[in-house]
Motif scaffolding. Sequence first.
Motif, PDB file in Angstrom:
ATOM      1  N   HIS A 278      -4.391   2.929   7.706  1.00 14.27           N
ATOM      2  CA  HIS A 278      -4.809   4.891   8.481  1.00 14.27           C
ATOM      3  C   HIS A 278      -3.258   5.615   7.734  1.00 14.27           C
ATOM      4  CE1 HIS A 278      -5.704   7.833  10.969  1.00 14.27           C
ATOM      5  NE2 HIS A 278      -5.491   8.115  11.780  1.00 14.27           N
ATOM      6  N   LEU A 279      -2.640   4.663   8.905  1.00 11.59           N
ATOM      7  CA  LEU A 279      -1.156   4.906   8.493  1.00 11.59           C
ATOM      8  C   LEU A 279      -0.181   5.431   6.933  1.00 11.59           C
ATOM      9  CD1 LEU A 279       1.607   4.424  10.086  1.00 11.59           C
ATOM     10  CD2 LEU A 279       2.469   2.692  10.070  1.00 11.59           C
ATOM     11  N   VAL A 280      -0.479   4.718   6.596  1.00 11.23           N
ATOM     12  CA  VAL A 280      -0.495   4.736   5.437  1.00 11.23           C
ATOM     13  C   VAL A 280      -1.021   6.462   4.644  1.00 11.23           C
ATOM     14  CG1 VAL A 280      -0.365   3.929   2.605  1.00 11.23           C
ATOM     15  CG2 VAL A 280       0.317   2.183   4.638  1.00 11.23           C
ATOM     16  N   LYS A 281      -2.238   6.062   4.761  1.00 15.77           N
ATOM     17  CA  LYS A 281      -2.804   7.301   4.727  1.00 15.77           C
ATOM     18  C   LYS A 281      -1.948   8.758   5.327  1.00 15.77           C
ATOM     19  CE  LYS A 281      -7.656   9.472   4.519  1.00 15.77           C
ATOM     20  NZ  LYS A 281      -9.284   9.362   4.726  1.00 15.77           N
TER      21      LYS A 281
ATOM     22  N   GLU B 267       0.939  -1.123  -0.207  1.00 17.49           N
ATOM     23  CA  GLU B 267      -0.154  -0.011   0.382  1.00 17.49           C
ATOM     24  C   GLU B 267       0.721   1.436  -0.446  1.00 17.49           C
ATOM     25  OE1 GLU B 267      -2.841   0.750   0.083  1.00 17.49           O
ATOM     26  OE2 GLU B 267      -3.358  -1.895  -0.914  1.00 17.49           O
ATOM     27  N   MET B 268       2.238   1.040   1.325  1.00 16.31           N
ATOM     28  CA  MET B 268       3.032   2.337   1.439  1.00 16.31           C
ATOM     29  C   MET B 268       3.944   2.449  -0.550  1.00 16.31           C
ATOM     30  SD  MET B 268       3.593   4.465   3.085  1.00 16.31           S
ATOM     31  CE  MET B 268       4.533   6.611   2.523  1.00 16.31           C
ATOM     32  N   MET B 269       4.211   1.713  -1.713  1.00 16.58           N
ATOM     33  CA  MET B 269       4.415   1.384  -3.030  1.00 16.58           C
ATOM     34  C   MET B 269       2.944   2.418  -3.346  1.00 16.58           C
ATOM     35  SD  MET B 269       7.428  -1.025  -3.298  1.00 16.58           S
ATOM     36  CE  MET B 269       5.979  -2.502  -2.456  1.00 16.58           C
ATOM     37  N   GLU B 270       2.399   1.582  -3.234  1.00 18.57           N
ATOM     38  CA  GLU B 270       1.198   2.341  -3.848  1.00 18.57           C
ATOM     39  C   GLU B 270       1.404   4.157  -4.153  1.00 18.57           C
ATOM     40  OE1 GLU B 270      -1.161   2.513  -7.037  1.00 18.57           O
ATOM     41  OE2 GLU B 270       0.761   1.033  -6.981  1.00 18.57           O
ATOM     42  N   ALA B 271       0.905   3.787  -2.759  1.00 18.20           N
ATOM     43  CA  ALA B 271       0.901   5.248  -2.572  1.00 18.20           C
ATOM     44  C   ALA B 271       1.741   6.381  -3.100  1.00 18.20           C
ATOM     45  CB  ALA B 271      -0.146   5.693  -1.309  1.00 18.20           C
ATOM     46  N   LEU B 272       2.787   5.913  -2.690  1.00 26.81           N
ATOM     47  CA  LEU B 272       4.099   6.969  -3.403  1.00 26.81           C
ATOM     48  C   LEU B 272       3.942   6.931  -4.799  1.00 26.81           C
ATOM     49  CD1 LEU B 272       7.251   5.429  -1.231  1.00 26.81           C
ATOM     50  CD2 LEU B 272       6.269   7.722  -1.154  1.00 26.81           C
TER      51      LEU B 272
ATOM     52  N   LEU C 258       1.990  13.107  12.808  1.00 30.71           N
ATOM     53  CA  LEU C 258       1.321  12.151  12.788  1.00 30.71           C
ATOM     54  C   LEU C 258       0.937  11.733  14.141  1.00 30.71           C
ATOM     55  CD1 LEU C 258       4.286   9.858  11.071  1.00 30.71           C
ATOM     56  CD2 LEU C 258       1.587   9.932  10.142  1.00 30.71           C
ATOM     57  N   ARG C 259       1.901  11.939  15.121  1.00 37.40           N
ATOM     58  CA  ARG C 259       0.936  11.207  16.448  1.00 37.40           C
ATOM     59  C   ARG C 259       0.302  12.317  17.119  1.00 37.40           C
ATOM     60  NH1 ARG C 259       6.368  11.058  17.606  1.00 37.40           N
ATOM     61  NH2 ARG C 259       6.164  13.080  18.803  1.00 37.40           N
ATOM     62  N   LEU C 260      -0.080  13.571  16.842  1.00 36.92           N
ATOM     63  CA  LEU C 260      -0.881  14.432  17.609  1.00 36.92           C
ATOM     64  C   LEU C 260      -2.069  14.668  16.682  1.00 36.92           C
ATOM     65  CD1 LEU C 260       1.651  17.498  18.323  1.00 36.92           C
ATOM     66  CD2 LEU C 260      -0.080  16.504  19.605  1.00 36.92           C
TER      67      LEU C 260
ATOM     68  N   VAL D 291       1.901   9.655   3.582  1.00 37.74           N
ATOM     69  CA  VAL D 291       1.372  10.121   3.000  1.00 37.74           C
ATOM     70  C   VAL D 291       0.712  11.648   2.764  1.00 37.74           C
ATOM     71  CG1 VAL D 291       0.407  10.295  -0.064  1.00 37.74           C
ATOM     72  CG2 VAL D 291       1.087   8.932   1.343  1.00 37.74           C
ATOM     73  N   HIS D 292      -0.086  12.145   3.316  1.00 33.41           N
ATOM     74  CA  HIS D 292      -0.167  13.022   3.315  1.00 33.41           C
ATOM     75  C   HIS D 292       0.623  14.225   4.545  1.00 33.41           C
ATOM     76  CE1 HIS D 292      -3.688  15.959   4.488  1.00 33.41           C
ATOM     77  NE2 HIS D 292      -3.385  16.408   5.703  1.00 33.41           N
ATOM     78  N   PHE D 293       0.905  13.749   5.413  1.00 32.51           N
ATOM     79  CA  PHE D 293       1.730  14.729   6.152  1.00 32.51           C
ATOM     80  C   PHE D 293       3.192  15.023   5.449  1.00 32.51           C
ATOM     81  CE2 PHE D 293      -0.991  13.192   9.634  1.00 32.51           C
ATOM     82  CZ  PHE D 293      -1.991  14.266  10.213  1.00 32.51           C
ATOM     83  N   ILE D 294       2.983  13.681   4.895  1.00 32.98           N
ATOM     84  CA  ILE D 294       4.764  14.088   4.243  1.00 32.98           C
ATOM     85  C   ILE D 294       4.720  14.750   2.809  1.00 32.98           C
ATOM     86  CG2 ILE D 294       6.392  12.987   2.900  1.00 32.98           C
ATOM     87  CD1 ILE D 294       6.514  10.430   4.752  1.00 32.98           C
ATOM     88  N   GLY D 295       3.423  14.853   2.163  1.00 40.74           N
ATOM     89  CA  GLY D 295       3.316  15.593   1.343  1.00 40.74           C
ATOM     90  C   GLY D 295       3.681  16.832   2.094  1.00 40.74           C
ATOM     91  N   GLU D 296       2.382  17.566   3.029  1.00 36.11           N
ATOM     92  CA  GLU D 296       2.284  18.897   3.739  1.00 36.11           C
ATOM     93  C   GLU D 296       3.719  19.177   3.851  1.00 36.11           C
ATOM     94  OE1 GLU D 296      -2.233  19.245   5.735  1.00 36.11           O
ATOM     95  OE2 GLU D 296      -0.153  19.347   7.499  1.00 36.11           O
ATOM     96  N   SER D 297       4.643  18.472   4.246  1.00 35.45           N
ATOM     97  CA  SER D 297       5.891  19.153   4.201  1.00 35.45           C
ATOM     98  C   SER D 297       6.605  18.770   3.295  1.00 35.45           C
ATOM     99  CB  SER D 297       6.637  17.622   5.290  1.00 35.45           C
ATOM    100  OG  SER D 297       6.451  17.663   6.168  1.00 35.45           O
TER     101      SER D 297
END
Length: 219
Positions: A184-187, A106-111, A146-148, A190-196
């Motif tokens: 949920h972790l993968v989502k 899932e992570m590779m597909e999301a990337l 990711l934590r907050l 990708v979201h928060f790394i994209g934000e950064s």
Amino acid sequence: PVRAPVPPIQYGGTGVLAALELEHHPALLAGVFTFGKAAGSHGAVITGSQILMDYLVNYARPFIYSTSLPSHSLWTIKCAYDTMISQEGEALRSKVFVLVALFRSEMMEALRSHGRDESFLLPSPSPVQAVICPGNKHCIAVSKKLRLFGGVGVFPIRSPTVPKGGERIRIILHAHNTKEEVLHLVKCLVHFIGESELVSGSGSGSGNDDGGSRLVSRL
């Protein structure tokens, strides 16, 4: 002194040596079995030939000057191993590796779908996974989000623990995790790394605090 009888060696463990079919390899000097992390305790043992054992007993300074484990630690280790070698333990291991395969696919597909380099997901067949997030500030920021906001307990691995540019989010999958939690972790990743504004290793100008934008490390 009279030595206690040594039980016969039994092969067919569940660790790395067994997985790689190296338990009988003639070049195998010793086996090291640690009791932290998965076993939930502390300490370790070394197994090997009688010559090796005699050598360590007489010349291994950390062994000579260390104290034995307390009884409660020994019972903790025994209970952990009783579970690990049972059918319950095998079922838990199987579940973990199903989750590992799910996370990686899932992570590779999301990337790929977000135009990111798959190499940001470091190669690892184990429950310990890592996603490159270059730059200490970016790595810390993503892990905090990711934590907050994602409710995901991950932590940043920063330089100089790893080389500059190889900063990463360290992820450990457990048997108590669910497929829904992995998705949920993968989502969130990708979201928060994209934000950064994570850029690929071949890109330029990531704006990192330490100039670390290239992939220079592998697990």
